[in-house]
Design a protein around this motif. Structure first.
Motif, short mmCIF file in Angstrom:
data_model
loop_
_atom_site.label_atom_id
_atom_site.label_comp_id
_atom_site.label_asym_id
_atom_site.label_seq_id
_atom_site.Cartn_x
_atom_site.Cartn_y
_atom_site.Cartn_z
N THR A 1535 8.15 1.29 -8.75
CA THR A 1535 8.27 2.36 -7.78
C THR A 1535 7.15 3.37 -8.02
N ASN A 1536 6.42 3.66 -6.96
CA ASN A 1536 5.34 4.64 -7.06
C ASN A 1536 5.92 6.06 -7.14
N SER A 1537 5.06 7.00 -7.50
CA SER A 1537 5.51 8.38 -7.64
C SER A 1537 6.02 8.97 -6.34
N ASP A 1538 5.60 8.42 -5.18
CA ASP A 1538 6.10 8.93 -3.90
C ASP A 1538 7.36 8.23 -3.45
N GLY A 1539 7.96 7.43 -4.35
CA GLY A 1539 9.21 6.76 -4.05
C GLY A 1539 9.07 5.44 -3.32
N VAL A 1540 7.87 4.95 -3.13
CA VAL A 1540 7.64 3.68 -2.44
C VAL A 1540 7.80 2.54 -3.44
N LEU A 1541 8.67 1.62 -3.11
CA LEU A 1541 8.86 0.42 -3.93
C LEU A 1541 7.79 -0.61 -3.57
N VAL A 1542 7.11 -1.14 -4.60
CA VAL A 1542 6.09 -2.16 -4.38
C VAL A 1542 6.55 -3.45 -5.04
N ILE A 1543 6.68 -4.48 -4.25
CA ILE A 1543 7.13 -5.78 -4.74
C ILE A 1543 6.00 -6.78 -4.57
N ASP A 1544 5.73 -7.54 -5.61
CA ASP A 1544 4.68 -8.56 -5.55
C ASP A 1544 5.27 -9.88 -6.00
N ILE A 1545 5.26 -10.86 -5.12
CA ILE A 1545 5.77 -12.20 -5.45
C ILE A 1545 4.58 -13.14 -5.60
N LYS A 1546 4.52 -13.75 -6.75
CA LYS A 1546 3.52 -14.78 -7.03
C LYS A 1546 2.10 -14.28 -6.77
N GLU A 1547 1.80 -13.06 -7.17
CA GLU A 1547 0.46 -12.48 -7.03
C GLU A 1547 -0.15 -12.72 -5.65
N ASN A 1548 0.25 -11.90 -4.72
CA ASN A 1548 -0.28 -11.89 -3.36
C ASN A 1548 0.33 -12.94 -2.44
N ARG A 1549 1.29 -13.74 -2.96
CA ARG A 1549 2.00 -14.62 -2.01
C ARG A 1549 2.75 -13.78 -1.00
N LEU A 1550 3.37 -12.72 -1.50
CA LEU A 1550 4.03 -11.74 -0.64
C LEU A 1550 4.00 -10.40 -1.35
N VAL A 1552 5.21 -6.32 -0.75
CA VAL A 1552 6.04 -5.48 0.10
C VAL A 1552 5.93 -4.04 -0.38
N MET A 1553 5.76 -3.11 0.57
CA MET A 1553 5.91 -1.67 0.30
C MET A 1553 7.12 -1.19 1.11
N TYR A 1554 8.03 -0.50 0.41
CA TYR A 1554 9.32 -0.16 1.02
C TYR A 1554 9.73 1.22 0.56
N VAL A 1560 6.44 -2.49 4.70
CA VAL A 1560 5.20 -3.18 5.07
C VAL A 1560 5.14 -4.46 4.26
N VAL A 1561 4.92 -5.58 4.91
CA VAL A 1561 4.76 -6.85 4.21
C VAL A 1561 3.33 -7.34 4.39
N MET A 1562 2.76 -7.88 3.32
CA MET A 1562 1.40 -8.41 3.34
C MET A 1562 1.41 -9.83 2.80
N SER A 1563 0.75 -10.72 3.50
CA SER A 1563 0.68 -12.11 3.06
C SER A 1563 -0.48 -12.77 3.79
N LYS A 1564 -0.94 -13.90 3.23
CA LYS A 1564 -2.00 -14.65 3.91
C LYS A 1564 -1.77 -16.15 3.80
N LYS A 1565 -0.56 -16.53 3.46
CA LYS A 1565 -0.28 -17.95 3.22
C LYS A 1565 0.40 -18.65 4.39
N ASP A 1566 0.86 -17.90 5.36
CA ASP A 1566 1.68 -18.51 6.41
C ASP A 1566 1.01 -18.42 7.77
N ARG A 1567 -0.30 -18.54 7.81
CA ARG A 1567 -1.02 -18.38 9.06
C ARG A 1567 -0.56 -19.41 10.10
N TYR A 1568 -0.18 -18.90 11.23
CA TYR A 1568 0.21 -19.69 12.39
C TYR A 1568 1.54 -20.42 12.24
#
Length: 1759
Positions: A1535-1550, A1552-1554, A1560-1568
């Motif tokens: 959890t960041n100092s501003d209360g945002v939870l940051v989740i990282d699955i398998k180093e950039n697989r997914l 999440v900022m919550y 916000v979800v970020m990923s690049k493995k599921d294109r199309y």
């Protein structure tokens, strides 16, 4: 009395006639004329000696009767010249002439009105002597009559004043061409020119100038001339370039009543030896005859010519074949003559200009059938005229076989020692070998082959190379016997599979005689059963054969300009229908069969082969596939479009219409339309088309089409080459209309870039075309091509690769290659509450149809064409092939490969004034020679390889300009040889083992010196024997052209410091190498390299890069690289920020890595450490080691970053030294999701760096980066900030505008650093002083200096103020030398993105996002009432208490997917959202289930519940779950100092900022393949309307479509879901109709009132006359009748009746009207029956692809 009057009238008429003729004036009966003959021909460059020959004699002419002359030469003498001369006219005085035998025999001349009609020569006179006499007589030919004049209003001639200017056709030794006569008075000093006749009446001066642009008959041989290169006349069109300049000018002094006192004819040919360039070489041919006496003929009777051989004209003779020239006068100067052809009912427009259309339906040059000077060579005999364009003995030379074998052996031996190849000139000897083979018959070639074939399977490298050299030489020969020999090799399996494919690959560019028989033989060979069984050979043979047929027959430009049509006429009749009857039907049927059999690999081959033909009927063949009548994959439809490149390049109007129709059809698949963009730019769209295309960049629904059109129009508008003037002009007109929207680099593109230098005649075009993917950042199609003037604009170096799906290809590869390492025991199913399978079932999500993988790789490099096609079966074979390869690797593999070929071949020969053949030859022989051994071992993750390789690449650019001296059989010439050779003799040892790589390099033979790189340029003149076997560089007659001063010279050694010595040695006289600036001509590095290797200023140049093994103390280089990443590192000790020496300095030291690890971990909470360790060891007598190790530690829960490095040098002789550095960065607080809070935070980053070197040397840097208040105020007023604030007012904090502003708010704009240093070496100080001084002289930026503001010694102050909005930076440097202020230093537009301190997204990821429209690491935001998808679609929707699917991978082949991911979200109340994540790995069997809820009880932290079978290794501020199989974190969150939870699955697989309200979800493995409210992640917003039920248009329907109807479902959401199901509609493709019309348009669009465009008019060459076919006579009135006409290969029938008049009536008042016709091959039985119906007066209706032709139709019909 009447008789007297009649007699007087006849006398007067006779007198008038005699006054109007010239032979009585020139040649008076009973007179004897004696002329001194002095002639010479010289070859030379702008500097250096001249090489050539001279001839002199006394020419005696006696006039026996009117028009009948007798002549002979007395004392003919000849000499060779090879020396320096001031100019071409002043020959040296010391020339030693030798008598010429058999040239003094009398012969007869028949003349008429001053022109030579025929000769009667002794039968024993050789043809070379005959041509010499024709050259002399051509100079004496003066015809002032109107015979064969070209009618023009500008023609004039006044017989009274003897002045005039007119054109006429005249035949001389150089051709039957248009000749411009100028008759005028002579200057007063004429007596000096003819002192023997100074007392005669003032003569007149006549000049004659040949126009070789307009000839009725040429005598020439040419082959391989690049497209657009004009050599027969002057280039006057934008697509033409002057390759060769040629003139023949005569000047004659003659009396008004005769005789000719003096005549001189000068032929000049200027051409660059390497085709194009500023410095031209010249061949200067001069013939001079001076009258020395004119007397009464008192000599006795001369003997008549023995046997008597009638020669009908003055044309240069290659053989004794007679050529007749018609004396018919031309009717007009106009280039267009209209003749009525009653047999075809058409008016034919004949274009006199030697221009031909590329289209198969357009008319070719009117000259093509006229130039027949020799018989077309047969299959078993060579083409004798191709050798020197002189008479050759038609029998094999016995020494040919011996000479060929000797050369083959010599070349093979030289290949074993590449060091000596440039000096031994092996590639020039290869050209000589090819010339010898070209002179052989099939019988002699076969005999020679038998003697060398026995070496084919030899283990001896020399013998093996002998076979390969001979094999490749035969392939380059290009004669019919050579093709027959290759054909027999293939049929008898002497060459097969890949070897045969490589031989065949070059034949399209080497075969010189595209006769119908040869083209059919080649095609039948490609389609034969024995070839079809060999995949690579079949594919290559078919591609090359169809390319050859296109060049030699279908494309009229190349059929006429590339092949020797001036020697043999058209080698295959232009209208021969064999392509329609035998080629296209067979290929069409084969394509249909392979499609029915679903054999995509072979279908691609047939598509490419059909496209290669470039025949307009291929549109009809492809139509069923493009229209969808025969179902094929989108990939194959795209390949069909790509295969239209040949037809597009030929500018066919029909294909342009088809392409534009497909482009405008938005219901077509985007990749098909993007492929169209590439092809339509080839055929140059019309202005209305281009303007419409510009508008499409604004509103086309496909982002890929918009991106491709934008780049195509903008890049085309920048083209500077006149060749592309029309395209650039049209593109410039459309450029202002193009959208300003910027597209990411991953989208489709069409980029054209050219380099053009008019002065030095250099032209290069680079063409890059891509088709972007929905499922990958990589394009699914890529084409890169380079075209140049030298190779020809239609003959490019091209590489293309295509695949139906990049993601599918990668998945296949990863799955299959990982099968051997997959642990089946670990693979298990996991039971999650919401698993991927359950979600698919609940939402009824249909996985995409599993489409077979299709791929291809196409090469067209250096005149070699190859096509490789792939499918799933090939990918599935990879593990087996790899296993077999490694099995062979264990036993050792030996390779020996030699390939020699010509990248280009150009030959041009024609006669010049002296009656000798001018000869231009250009070749680019190239050799690739590889000898190697390979042995290795592969065990699990460890690979060991030992390799020995000796790679040699060499190429020559060899051009010569000269002539054949037929009296001495010498070849005086001048030329340039440009040599390049690269040799790599190497032993390689490779070890790869889990993050560690070790490479050992050493020379192949440790004690042998090697010439690694050779580059030289040799301008020369020579005077070689005609059939010499000696290369010009080794010929004793050769003289190198030298200059006085060298522009550069170098002889330096380097590498002594590491014990390996290299030497650069050489010099140049060329101004190209004066300095770096002269070598770099433009900003494009490729263009600089191309111009570097092809000199502008051609001069003697010689450079070598050598490895000096004998002087090198160290013989081996070992490189090591280790990379490691460590997690959860903790140490409870204080961090030291002072650098200190490292104890262990050895390469690849585990202890040193641990030591550096311990330096960076302290005081960082749960650190992640990255370590890189590099070393280079030079092993030998002076062992030397260079080591570099770097380590960095950081943590998502700590603001500090620590880094350290070590650089060391270890020497046994000079001891060890090291440099150590350590640094620290303290990041500021960050606001991940709130722009306004980010502005309120003080953004200040502090850094510190300490460096130790030497004994007491130290550098210390302290500084900070901060965001200034001014920059914060600017951000407040930024346009995007206003948008963001409005969005935040709606409680949407992370939409696109806010994301960009948050990143900008975290970017520092002020940097300040203080540097202190001590014991800096004087060398470094001097260097810094020079840099400081240089900055003051650079004029790129505004500079201010103040030498008064100085710092104390050992101190330096640096500050920088950055203006991101203005894209500039001000730098202030304060030192002991004063203050330096650099203003307005430009910075990249992405600087703020890269420099921002924003840890949720790495700097490199942000930069990639910036240039890819946020698609490199796409993000999706689920805000309070707006959702932004991965593909940048924003729509209004608020989550309900129902679970909504956010992400789900639904790949069409889930069995190949290693992981399964599900993300769900719901909103329990207005301010809180919940998340659910399900994730599992197949390979390791690990899984996790994460439930995330917002903070409760005023807590700042969100609630995270994890269900997993992985091990938790860290807990607290940073929680980590570990994957023990892959040794990386499976899950980590903080959890960041501003209360945002940051989740990282398998180093950039997914990621999440919550924050409880949004995520916000970020990923690049599921294109199309992603499904959910975040869209498909395709990069195309239009696809984010597709739901499991179909396309919906309302955002609430789209959001509700992904809601789950379980026990937690919200009733309102269920209602919206039902509405979505009802409103949904299915996407579908609608294919384009190809050139189809209905009856209404047939009646309206092509009626007589309709107008056609200028382009359509320009494409029409024939006007047909309407006819009525009724047999019985009827009343004379206009009747309507369906019309037809026939070409040699097709029948064309009008779609509607046309006005006509019966044959017994008189038609009048004709008008030209456009008529729509349909054409089909003559083999079409239905069309033949409909034609016969028309002949009987019927009006049948026909269907097919229409086109427009012009018909002359009558308006009146009377008896």
């Amino acid at each position: 009395m009447k008789i007297l009057v009649l007699t007087a009238a006849l006398v007067a008429i006779a007198t008038c006639r005699s006054g109007s003729t010239t032979e009585n004036q020139l040649w008076t009966v009973g007179k004897l004329y004696r002329y001194d003959v002095n002639s010479h021909t010289l070859a030379h460059q702008e500097e250096g000696p001249r090489s050539g020959s001279a001839f002199r004699a006394r020419f005696i002419i006696r006039v026996l009767a009117p028009g009948r002359l007798q002549a002979k030469l007395e004392d003919p003498e000849h000499t060779l010249i090879h020396q320096e001369m001031k100019n071409n006219q002043e020959l040296p005085k010391d020339l030693k002439y030798q008598p010429v035998s058999k040239l003094d025999q009398p012969f007869e001349i028949l003349v008429e009105e001053g022109r030579v009609k025929s000769l009667n020569l002794p039968s024993s006179m050789p043809l070379p002597h005959e041509n010499l006499l024709k050259g002399l007589l051509s100079a004496l030919q003066v015809d002032l009559s109107t015979q064969r004049h070209i009618r023009s209003t500008s023609n004039n001639y006044d017989e009274e004043t003897n002045q005039g200017l007119f054109k006429k056709m005249e035949t001389d030794v150089t051709g039957d061409c248009e000749t411009l006569y100028s008759v005028s008075p002579v200057q007063s000093e004429w007596r000096r020119e003819i002192p023997l006749f100074a007392s005669v009446e003032e003569p007149i001066e006549i000049t004659k100038s040949k126009n070789y642009q307009h000839c009725h008959h040429r005598v020439a041989y040419h082959f391989g001339v690049p497209e657009g290169s004009e050599w027969t006349g002057s280039a006057h069109k934008s697509h033409e370039e002057q390759f060769m300049r040629r003139s023949t000018v005569s000047r004659i002094l003659m009396g008004k009543e005769g005789p000719i006192y003096k005549t001189e004819t000068t032929s000049i040919v200027a051409v660059h030896p390497h085709l194009y360039g500023k410095q031209k070489a010249q061949v200067h041919s001069y013939v001079n005859l001076n009258l020395v006496s004119l007397e009464q003929d008192t000599e006795g009777v001369w003997p008549k010519p023995e046997g008597g051989r009638l020669v009908e004209n003055l044309l240069y003779s290659v053989t004794s074949k007679k050529v007749t020239i018609s004396d018919d006068s031309l009717s007009s100067e106009s280039n267009e003559n209209v003749e009525v052809d009653d047999t075809q009912n058409r008016v034919v427009r004949n274009n006199d200009a030697a221009s031909s259309s590329s289209s198969s339906s357009s008319s070719s040059s009117s000259e093509e059938a006229a130039f027949i000077n020799d018989d077309i060579p047969r299959n078993n005999e060579p083409a004798y005229a191709a050798l020197y364009m002189t008479h050759q003995s038609r029998v094999d030379k016995k020494q040919n076989t011996m000479n060929a074998q000797k050369l083959v052996q010599d070349i093979a031996q030289q290949l074993q020692n590449p060091n000596n190849m440039p000096k031994a000139d092996a590639l020039s000897k290869f050209n000589i070998l090819v010339k010898i083979l070209a002179s052989m018959s099939l019988e002699q070639l076969t005999q020679t082959s038998r003697g060398i074939e026995i070496a084919k399977s030899s283990n001896n490298n020399i013998k093996s190379d002998m076979w390969m050299v001979f094999r490749d030489a035969v392939a380059q020969t290009g004669t019919p016997p050579a093709f027959q020999l290759i054909k027999s090799w293939i049929q008898t399996k002497k060459i097969h599979e890949e070897e045969a494919a490589q031989v065949v690959a070059s034949l399209a560019g080497t075969l010189r005689y595209p006769t119908k028989d040869l083209m059919l033989q080649f095609f039948d060979l490609a389609m034969s059963d024995e070839v079809r069984q060999q995949k690579n050979l079949h594919n290559t043979a078919l591609i090359v054969a169809t390319r050859f047929i296109n060049r030699g027959h279908i494309n009229n430009d190349t059929a006429h300009n590339f092949y020797p049509t001036h020697m043999y006429g058209r080698l295959c009749r232009r209208h021969d229908q064999f392509v329609n009857e035998k080629i296209l039907p067979r290929l069409s049927q084969e394509l249909k069969n392979t499609v029915e059999q679903k054999d995509s690999k072979q279908a691609q081959v047939y598509i490419r082969a059909i496209g290669n033909l470039g025949h307009r009927f291929i549109i009809e063949i492809f139509s069923p596939y493009l229209e969808g009548k025969i179902p094929v994959s989108t990939y194959l439809r795209r390949e069909i479009i790509n295969s239209l490149d040949v037809l597009s390049y030929q500018g066919d109007h029909d294909v342009k219409a088809v392409l534009y129709s497909i482009l405008k059809n938005t219901a077509e698949p985007y990749e098909v339309r993007v492929a169209v963009v590439d092809k339509i730019m080839m055929c140059i769209p019309t202005t209305p088309m281009m303007l419409a295309m510009a508008q499409m960049t604004h509103d086309d629904p496909s982002i890929h089409v918009r991106a491709s059109l934008k780049s195509a129009i903008e890049s085309a508008a920048k083209l500077r080459n006149p060749r592309y003037l029309e395209l650039a002009r049209i593109a410039k007109a459309a450029k202002p209309m193009v959208t300003k929207e910027e597209f990411g680099h991953q989208y489709s593109t069409k980029n054209l870039q050219d380099y053009y230098d008019n002065e030095y005649e250099m032209g290069i075009l680079r063409d890059l075309a891509t088709i972007g993917s929905h499922d990958s950042m990589l394009p699914k199609y890529l084409k890169y091509s380079i075209k140049s003037k030298t190779r020809g604009w239609n003959n490019d170096n091209l590489i293309s690769a295509s695949a139906s799906s990049i993601d599918q290809l990668v998945d296949y590869y990863q799955y299959l290659m990982g099968q051997n390492h997959r642990n089946q025991e670990l693979q298990q199913e996991f039971n999650h509450k919401y698993s991927a399978e359950k979600i698919v079932e609940m939402l009824n999500i249909k996985r995409g149809d599993s489409k077979p993988l299709e791929a291809a790789f196409y090469l067209d490099l250096m005149s070699q064409q190859r096509l490789f096609t792939f499918g799933e079966s090939d990918i599935k074979q990879l593990p087996k092939l790899m296993s077999e390869y490694f099995s062979n690797l264990n036993n050792g593999i030996e390779r020996h490969y030699t390939k020699i070929f010509n990248q280009a071949q150009v030959s041009v020969m024609f006669p010049v004034a002296m009656g000798v053949p001018f000869i231009f030859k250009y070749k680019a022989p190239t050799v690739v020679h590889i000898q190697g051994k390979l042995k290795g071992e592969h065990k699990q993750n460890k690979v060991t390889i030992d390799k020995e390789v000796y790679l040699t690449y060499a190429r020559n650019l060899d051009g010569s300009v000269g002539f054949l001296d037929t009296l001495s059989n010498q070849y005086p010439s001048t030329g340039v040889v440009n040599k390049l050779q690269v040799s790599i003799p190497l032993k390689l040892h490779l070890d790869v083992n889990q993050g560690e790589v070790k490479i050992g390099l050493e020379p192949l033979r440790p004690d042998q010196d090697y010439n690694i790189l050779h580059y030289s340029v040799w301008p020369y003149t020579a005077n070689q024997k005609k059939d010499t076997l000696v290369p010009v560089s080794q010929d004793t007659t050769t003289k190198v052209i030298n200059r006085v001063f060298k522009t550069s010279a170098i002889d330096t050694k380097f590498g002594q410091s590491v014990g390996m010595q290299f030497q650069i040695q050489g010099y140049s006289y060329s101004s190209d190498y004066k300095n770096i600036a002269s070598m770099c001509h433009c900003r494009n590095m490729f263009m600089n390299l191309a111009s570097l290797l092809s000199q502008k200023d051609v001069a003697l140049t010689h450079y070598n890069l050598k490895y000096l093994a004998k002087q090198s103390q160290n013989k081996r280089l070992t490189l090591t690289a280790v990379y490691d990443k460590l997690f959860n590192q903790k140490q409870n000790k204080k961090q030291e920020y002072t650098a200190s020496d490292v104890k262990d300095v050895k390469p690849n030291s585990e202890e040193r890595r641990k030591e550096l690890l311990n330096r960076v971990v302290p005081e960082i909470n749960t650190a992640k450490v990255q370590i890189l360790d590099l070393s280079a060891t030079f092993e030998g007598a002076q062992k030397l080691e260079y080591v570099f190790t770097w380590a960095m530690a950081n943590s998502p829960v700590d603001h500090k970053i620590h880094y350290t490095f070590f650089a060391g040098k270890n020497s046994e002789q000079h001891g060890n030294s090291q440099i150590n550095g350590i640094g620290m960065v303290i990041k500021p607080e960050m606001s991940f999701l709130n722009f306004l809070k980010a502005l309120d935070i003080e953004m200040k980053t502090v850094f510190n760096f300490n460096l130790n070197y030497g004994r007491n040397g130290n550098i210390n840097v302290k500084g900070f980066l901060e965001r200034s208040k001014k920059y914060a105020e600017l951000l407040q007023n930024h346009p995007l900030a206003k948008v963001c604030k409005d969005q935040m007012g709606l409680n949407n904090y992370y939409q696109e505008a806010c994301h960009k502003m948050i990143v900008l708010a975290h970017a520092p704009d002020f940097i300040k650093a203080s540097v202190t240093y001590k014991e800096v070496s004087p060398r470094v100080k001097a260097l810094m002083s020079q840099v400081y001084s240089m900055l003051g002289y650079l004029g790129y930026w505004a500079l201010e200096t103040n030498p008064m503001k100085v710092t104390s010694d050992g101190q330096l102050e640096v500050s920088a103020q950055i203006s991101y909005l203005q894209q500039s930076m001000d730098v202030l440097i304060n030192s002991r030398m004063g203050e330096l202020h650099i203003k307005d230093l430009p910075i990249p537009e992405s600087s703020a993105t890269g420099l921002a301190i924003y840890t949720p997204i790495k700097s490199s990821q942000r930069l990639r996002n910036y240039y890819t429209n946020y698609q490199s690491l796409p993000y999706c935001t689920v805000d309070e009432n707006t959702i932004k998808t991965f593909s940048n679609r924003a729509y209004d929707y608020t989550l309900s208490p129902s679970w909504h699917l956010v992400m789900l991978d639904i790949g069409s082949q889930p069995e190949f997917r290693n992981n399964k991911l599900v993300v769900l979200a719901r909103r329990m109340n207005a301010k809180q959202q919940e998340l659910y994540i399900s994730y599992g790995l197949k390979t390791s069997g690990l899984h996790l289930e994460v439930e995330i809820q917002p903070p409760r009880d005023n807590s700042n932290k969100c609630s995270v519940k994890v269900n997993t079978n992985s091990k938790k290794i860290s807990e607290g501020e940073l929680t980590i779950y570990w994957d023990e199989v892959e040794e990386t974190p499976l899950l980590q969150y903080n959890t960041n100092s501003d209360g945002v939870l940051v989740i990282d699955i398998k180093e950039n697989r997914l990621r999440v900022m919550y924050d409880g309200q949004r995520f916000v979800v970020m990923s690049k493995k599921d294109r199309y393949t992603n499904r959910g409210i975040c869209g498909q992640m395709s990069g195309s917003p239009r696809l984010d309307y597709l739901t499991p039920f179909g396309i919906v248009d309302k955002p609430e329907h789209y959001g509700a479509a992904f809601s789950l109807t379980d026990e937690n479902a919200d009733p309102k959401t269920i209602q919206l879901l039902e509405e979505a199901k009802k409103a949904a509609y299915q996407p579908k493709h609608q294919y384009t109709s190809i050139l189809r019309n209905n009856g209404e348009w047939q009646n309206a669009a092509y009626s007589s009132s309709s107008s056609s465009s200028s382009e359509e008019k320009s494409g029409s060459t024939n006007v047909y006359r309407s006819r009525n076919y009724l047999k019985q006579r009827e009343e004379c009135q206009i009747k309507e009748q369906v019309q037809y006409y026939e070409n040699h290969d097709e029948i064309c029938i009008s779609t509607l009746p046309v006005k006509s008049c019966q044959t017994h009536c008189n038609a009048g008042q004709f008008t030209s009207e456009p008529v729509q016709v349909i054409c089909k091959p003559k083999i079409d039985q239905l069309f033949k029956a409909q034609r016969d119906q028309i002949r009987r007066g019927g009006n049948p209706k026909v269907n097919g692809v229409p086109k427009i032709v012009q018909y002359r139709v009558p308006s009146t019909c009377s008896a």
